[in-house]
Design an enzyme around this catalytic site. Structure first.
Site, PDB file in Angstrom:
ATOM      1  N   ARG A  48      44.685  33.408  20.450  1.00 11.55           N
ATOM      2  CA  ARG A  48      44.337  33.923  21.776  1.00 11.55           C
ATOM      3  C   ARG A  48      45.341  34.981  22.218  1.00 11.55           C
ATOM      4  O   ARG A  48      44.999  35.953  22.888  1.00 11.55           O
ATOM      5  CB  ARG A  48      44.280  32.782  22.799  1.00 11.55           C
ATOM      6  CG  ARG A  48      44.107  33.282  24.245  1.00 11.55           C
ATOM      7  CD  ARG A  48      43.842  32.149  25.215  1.00 11.55           C
ATOM      8  NE  ARG A  48      44.772  31.052  25.086  1.00 11.55           N
ATOM      9  CZ  ARG A  48      46.025  31.042  25.584  1.00 11.55           C
ATOM     10  NH1 ARG A  48      46.496  32.104  26.214  1.00 11.55           N
ATOM     11  NH2 ARG A  48      46.790  29.981  25.439  1.00 11.55           N
ATOM     12  N   TYR A 100      26.465  51.951  34.709  1.00 12.20           N
ATOM     13  CA  TYR A 100      25.851  50.824  34.012  1.00 12.20           C
ATOM     14  C   TYR A 100      25.623  49.678  34.999  1.00 12.20           C
ATOM     15  O   TYR A 100      26.534  49.282  35.733  1.00 12.20           O
ATOM     16  CB  TYR A 100      26.757  50.383  32.864  1.00 12.20           C
ATOM     17  CG  TYR A 100      26.349  49.081  32.212  1.00 12.20           C
ATOM     18  CD1 TYR A 100      25.045  48.886  31.752  1.00 12.20           C
ATOM     19  CD2 TYR A 100      27.255  48.035  32.070  1.00 12.20           C
ATOM     20  CE1 TYR A 100      24.672  47.700  31.160  1.00 12.20           C
ATOM     21  CE2 TYR A 100      26.889  46.843  31.479  1.00 12.20           C
ATOM     22  CZ  TYR A 100      25.598  46.667  31.024  1.00 12.20           C
ATOM     23  OH  TYR A 100      25.229  45.485  30.454  1.00 12.20           O
ATOM     24  N   ASP A 172      34.716  55.236  31.640  1.00  7.93           N
ATOM     25  CA  ASP A 172      33.913  54.575  30.621  1.00  7.93           C
ATOM     26  C   ASP A 172      33.416  55.654  29.665  1.00  7.93           C
ATOM     27  O   ASP A 172      32.608  56.509  30.028  1.00  7.93           O
ATOM     28  CB  ASP A 172      32.741  53.826  31.266  1.00  7.93           C
ATOM     29  CG  ASP A 172      32.018  52.919  30.277  1.00  7.93           C
ATOM     30  OD1 ASP A 172      31.916  53.306  29.094  1.00  7.93           O
ATOM     31  OD2 ASP A 172      31.544  51.838  30.678  1.00  7.93           O
ATOM     32  N   LYS A 197      28.798  49.115  20.678  1.00  8.22           N
ATOM     33  CA  LYS A 197      27.900  50.243  20.501  1.00  8.22           C
ATOM     34  C   LYS A 197      28.304  51.085  19.284  1.00  8.22           C
ATOM     35  O   LYS A 197      28.120  50.668  18.160  1.00  8.22           O
ATOM     36  CB  LYS A 197      27.844  51.055  21.792  1.00  8.22           C
ATOM     37  CG  LYS A 197      27.588  50.223  23.061  1.00  8.22           C
ATOM     38  CD  LYS A 197      26.332  49.395  23.000  1.00  8.22           C
ATOM     39  CE  LYS A 197      25.942  48.779  24.337  1.00  8.22           C
ATOM     40  NZ  LYS A 197      26.829  47.723  24.846  1.00  8.22           N
TER      41      LYS A 197
END
Length: 373
Positions: A48, A100, A172, A197
């Protein structure tokens, strides 16, 4: 200095020392051995907190955006959530109106009740950006090209406004990728990616990232939230994204070239009302896009004459292009955007968002042509 394509192939892909493996191994372990004195001389404690695969991916992402540091996350929205968590209740965020829908949902329904103040403005209007700044503005959040109408924001101009106000500017860059646009070089402080993406490139892995121009106090807070909050990608996910990154340059350039041809075809078609693509001279943001991007990307949207019914009818006739959410994969995807965004969407009912893949462009145009009859 290495070219982008060379960096994409080699950053984070050092030869494995014990075996000489060219492809990095996947470190699926959650925990790492301590020495007898309690120390961790190899630098790893628990996955983690850090993992060799995540470290390799973050090194690559930082290098491709020319930033000092990067933090990888389990999704693009996890990256955005961590950025917003690094702020404090009472801080003000100035954000794009054309954004978005998941980011808008997060801002309005999670962080406003939590205590953030949020104002949405048209980031293509610098006067509106100036007017939207408040004394407590700490973050200016933009997305360019925007989702789904591909508005183009002048990154340098908006970054300068943010800095005069003492705020951080975050961009972004998912749709453009660092292949075509490098916001940090234009003045932004942070770059956001949904690595699901174009970095992954094959529609088979979720991921997100924040890349920072400077490894400063604010980014160290982001890093702390990443490690303590634990919204991190699994080692295999990091490995998949890093593998996809090796071909991002050739994929994005090919897809962008195809998108340009498809946009020109659609703009001349009598059944198409409007095309949104910054590579078209008719696009409102074309001049700015030409100045700050080295290519116009593989995303476009278009409106069909006849409203929602005709738009959906078109998608049902397609034979090669798949009806599905998401973008950036090798396959072409089309989506009726308003229906996925739901109530309150400002997206026109007849708009289709199109992610151009790696299929032969003439085949894609032929598929659209037969469906537009």
């Amino acid at each position: 200095m290495m070219d982008f394509a060379t960096k994409a192939i080699h950053l984070g892909h050092e030869l494995e020392k014990s075996t000489g493996a060219v492809s990095p191994p996947i470190y699926l372990t959650t925990t790492f051995e301590r020495e007898a004195d309690g120390s961790y001389p190899r630098g790893y404690i628990y996955s983690r907190l850090s993992n060799p695969n995540r470290d390799a991916l973050e090194k690559c992402l930082a290098g491709l955006e020319n930033g000092e540091s990067a933090a990888a996350f389990s999704s693009g929205l996890a990256a955005i959530m961590t950025l917003l968590q690094a702020l404090k209740p009472g801080d003000h965020v100035l954000s794009s109106t054309d954004l978005y829908h998941g980011t808008v949902h997060m801002l309005k329904d999670i962080f406003v009740p939590w205590g953030l103040q949020v104002t949405f403005v048209d980031m293509t209007d610098t006067a509106a950006v100036e007017a939207g700044i408040k004394e407590n503005t700490k973050l200016v959040f933009l997305e360019t090209p925007s989702n789904p109408t591909l508005k183009i924001t002048d990154i340098a101009a908006v970054s300068a406004i943010a800095h005069r106000a003492g705020a951080v500017c975050a961009c972004d860059n998912t749709w453009a990728t660092p292949v075509l646009q490098r916001p940090l070089e234009l003045g932004a402080d942070l770059v956001i990616h949904s690595t699901s993406k174009y970095f992954g490139g094959h529609s088979d892995v979720l991921g997100g990232a924040l890349v920072s121009k400077h490894d400063d106090e604010f980014f160290q807070r982001i890093r702390m939230i990443q490690r303590i909050g634990g919204a991190v990608p699994a080692p295999f996910d990091c490995w998949l994204v890093l593998r996809g990154t090796q071909t991002i340059h050739c994929r994005v350039m090919n897809q962008s070239e195809s998108a340009s041809k498809i946009a020109s075809f659609l703009e001349q078609h009598p059944q198409v009302e409007k095309v949104y693509y910054p590579g078209l001279s008719s696009h409102q943001g074309h001049e700015i896009a030409a100045r700050q991007m080295s290519g116009f990307g593989s995303m476009l949207s278009f409106q069909v004459h006849g409203g929602k019914e005709k738009a959906l009818e078109l998608t049902g006739k397609l034979r090669i292009i798949s009806r599905a959410t998401s973008l950036g994969g090798v396959e072409s995807l089309i989506e009726h955007r308003a229906s996925i965004e739901g109530p309150g969407s400002f997206t026109p009912d007849n708009l289709l968002r199109f992610s151009v893949g790696l299929e032969n462009v003439d085949d894609l145009i032929a598929d659209l042509e037969q469906a537009l009859i």
